[in-house]
Scaffold this motif. Structure first.
Motif, PDB file in Angstrom:
ATOM      1  N   VAL A  95      -3.987   1.336  -5.716  1.00 34.12           N
ATOM      2  CA  VAL A  95      -5.097   0.899  -4.862  1.00 34.12           C
ATOM      3  C   VAL A  95      -6.284   1.837  -5.047  1.00 34.12           C
ATOM      4  O   VAL A  95      -7.435   1.392  -5.179  1.00 34.12           O
ATOM      5  CB  VAL A  95      -4.665   0.823  -3.384  1.00 34.12           C
ATOM      6  N   ILE A  96      -6.023   3.130  -5.084  1.00 40.26           N
ATOM      7  CA  ILE A  96      -7.093   4.117  -5.283  1.00 40.26           C
ATOM      8  C   ILE A  96      -7.716   3.942  -6.664  1.00 40.26           C
ATOM      9  O   ILE A  96      -8.942   3.955  -6.812  1.00 40.26           O
ATOM     10  CB  ILE A  96      -6.559   5.550  -5.081  1.00 40.26           C
ATOM     11  N   LYS A  97      -6.883   3.752  -7.677  1.00 35.68           N
ATOM     12  CA  LYS A  97      -7.380   3.538  -9.037  1.00 35.68           C
ATOM     13  C   LYS A  97      -8.270   2.297  -9.093  1.00 35.68           C
ATOM     14  O   LYS A  97      -9.324   2.305  -9.731  1.00 35.68           O
ATOM     15  CB  LYS A  97      -6.207   3.386 -10.005  1.00 35.68           C
ATOM     16  N   LEU A 154       0.823  -1.207   0.000  1.00 29.74           N
ATOM     17  CA  LEU A 154       0.000   0.000   0.000  1.00 29.74           C
ATOM     18  C   LEU A 154       0.856   1.256   0.000  1.00 29.74           C
ATOM     19  O   LEU A 154       0.571   2.210  -0.721  1.00 29.74           O
ATOM     20  CB  LEU A 154      -0.947   0.002   1.209  1.00 29.74           C
ATOM     21  N   LYS A 155       1.912   1.226   0.786  1.00 30.16           N
ATOM     22  CA  LYS A 155       2.783   2.397   0.896  1.00 30.16           C
ATOM     23  C   LYS A 155       3.423   2.757  -0.444  1.00 30.16           C
ATOM     24  O   LYS A 155       3.525   3.930  -0.794  1.00 30.16           O
ATOM     25  CB  LYS A 155       3.864   2.127   1.944  1.00 30.16           C
ATOM     26  N   THR A 156       3.793   1.753  -1.199  1.00 30.00           N
ATOM     27  CA  THR A 156       4.482   2.023  -2.467  1.00 30.00           C
ATOM     28  C   THR A 156       3.538   2.069  -3.664  1.00 30.00           C
ATOM     29  O   THR A 156       3.938   2.517  -4.742  1.00 30.00           O
ATOM     30  CB  THR A 156       5.578   0.967  -2.728  1.00 30.00           C
ATOM     31  N   THR A 203      -5.197  -5.728   3.942  1.00 32.88           N
ATOM     32  CA  THR A 203      -4.985  -6.813   4.896  1.00 32.88           C
ATOM     33  C   THR A 203      -3.600  -6.733   5.532  1.00 32.88           C
ATOM     34  O   THR A 203      -2.658  -6.228   4.938  1.00 32.88           O
ATOM     35  CB  THR A 203      -5.137  -8.190   4.217  1.00 32.88           C
ATOM     36  N   VAL A 204      -3.523  -7.232   6.747  1.00 37.08           N
ATOM     37  CA  VAL A 204      -2.259  -7.388   7.458  1.00 37.08           C
ATOM     38  C   VAL A 204      -2.257  -8.825   7.981  1.00 37.08           C
ATOM     39  O   VAL A 204      -3.175  -9.222   8.715  1.00 37.08           O
ATOM     40  CB  VAL A 204      -2.126  -6.385   8.624  1.00 37.08           C
ATOM     41  N   ASN A 205      -1.284  -9.574   7.556  1.00 41.60           N
ATOM     42  CA  ASN A 205      -1.199 -10.993   7.928  1.00 41.60           C
ATOM     43  C   ASN A 205      -2.480 -11.751   7.592  1.00 41.60           C
ATOM     44  O   ASN A 205      -2.955 -12.579   8.352  1.00 41.60           O
ATOM     45  CB  ASN A 205      -0.862 -11.160   9.414  1.00 41.60           C
ATOM     46  N   GLY A 206      -3.078 -11.415   6.433  1.00 45.23           N
ATOM     47  CA  GLY A 206      -4.260 -12.118   5.968  1.00 45.23           C
ATOM     48  C   GLY A 206      -5.569 -11.677   6.588  1.00 45.23           C
ATOM     49  O   GLY A 206      -6.618 -12.216   6.251  1.00 45.23           O
ATOM     50  N   VAL A 258     -10.685   0.680   1.482  1.00 45.32           N
ATOM     51  CA  VAL A 258     -10.627   1.948   0.754  1.00 45.32           C
ATOM     52  C   VAL A 258     -11.793   1.962  -0.233  1.00 45.32           C
ATOM     53  O   VAL A 258     -11.774   1.241  -1.231  1.00 45.32           O
ATOM     54  CB  VAL A 258      -9.288   2.100  -0.013  1.00 45.32           C
ATOM     55  N   PRO A 259     -12.847   2.752   0.063  1.00 43.56           N
ATOM     56  CA  PRO A 259     -13.987   2.809  -0.865  1.00 43.56           C
ATOM     57  C   PRO A 259     -13.764   3.860  -1.941  1.00 43.56           C
ATOM     58  O   PRO A 259     -12.943   4.772  -1.778  1.00 43.56           O
ATOM     59  CB  PRO A 259     -15.140   3.213   0.042  1.00 43.56           C
TER      60      PRO A 259
END
Length: 90
Positions: free
Chosen positions: A10-12, A3-5, A24-27, A33-34
């Motif tokens: 993700v927004i697109k 997400l950071k990079t 997700t973090v660790n599944g 993000v809507p």
């Protein structure tokens, strides 16, 4: 780290799919993000539910005014301010 990079990707994706993108973090889903249209629609629906709940609460407490009484109050208020209004009764 993805997400950071890849924030713009993700927004697109959210904009194109018109569905929330799960983060997700660790599944496990930690956030979503809507797209802006879905987000606003959800906020509008929540606002309407709050208004309906408030109205229902007022009805249960007997805090209601008959339609004819409301019209009379509005007409009296208009007469005080000399602002003409037309009310249609069905």
């Amino acid at each position: 780290m993805y997400l950071k990079t890849n924030t713009s990707d993700v927004i697109k994706q959210a904009l194109e799919m018109h569905e929330p993108v799960a983060i997700t973090v660790n599944g496990k889903i930690q956030a979503a993000v809507p797209d802006p249209v879905s987000y606003q629609k959800t906020r509008d629906q929540l606002a309407m539910f709050r208004i309906l709940a408030l109205g229902r609460n007022q009805i249960e407490k007997g805090k209601v005014i008959d339609h004819d009484d409301v019209v009379a109050l509005l007409e009296a208020d208009d007469n005080k301010s000399n602002t003409p209004r037309t009310f249609y009764r069905t």
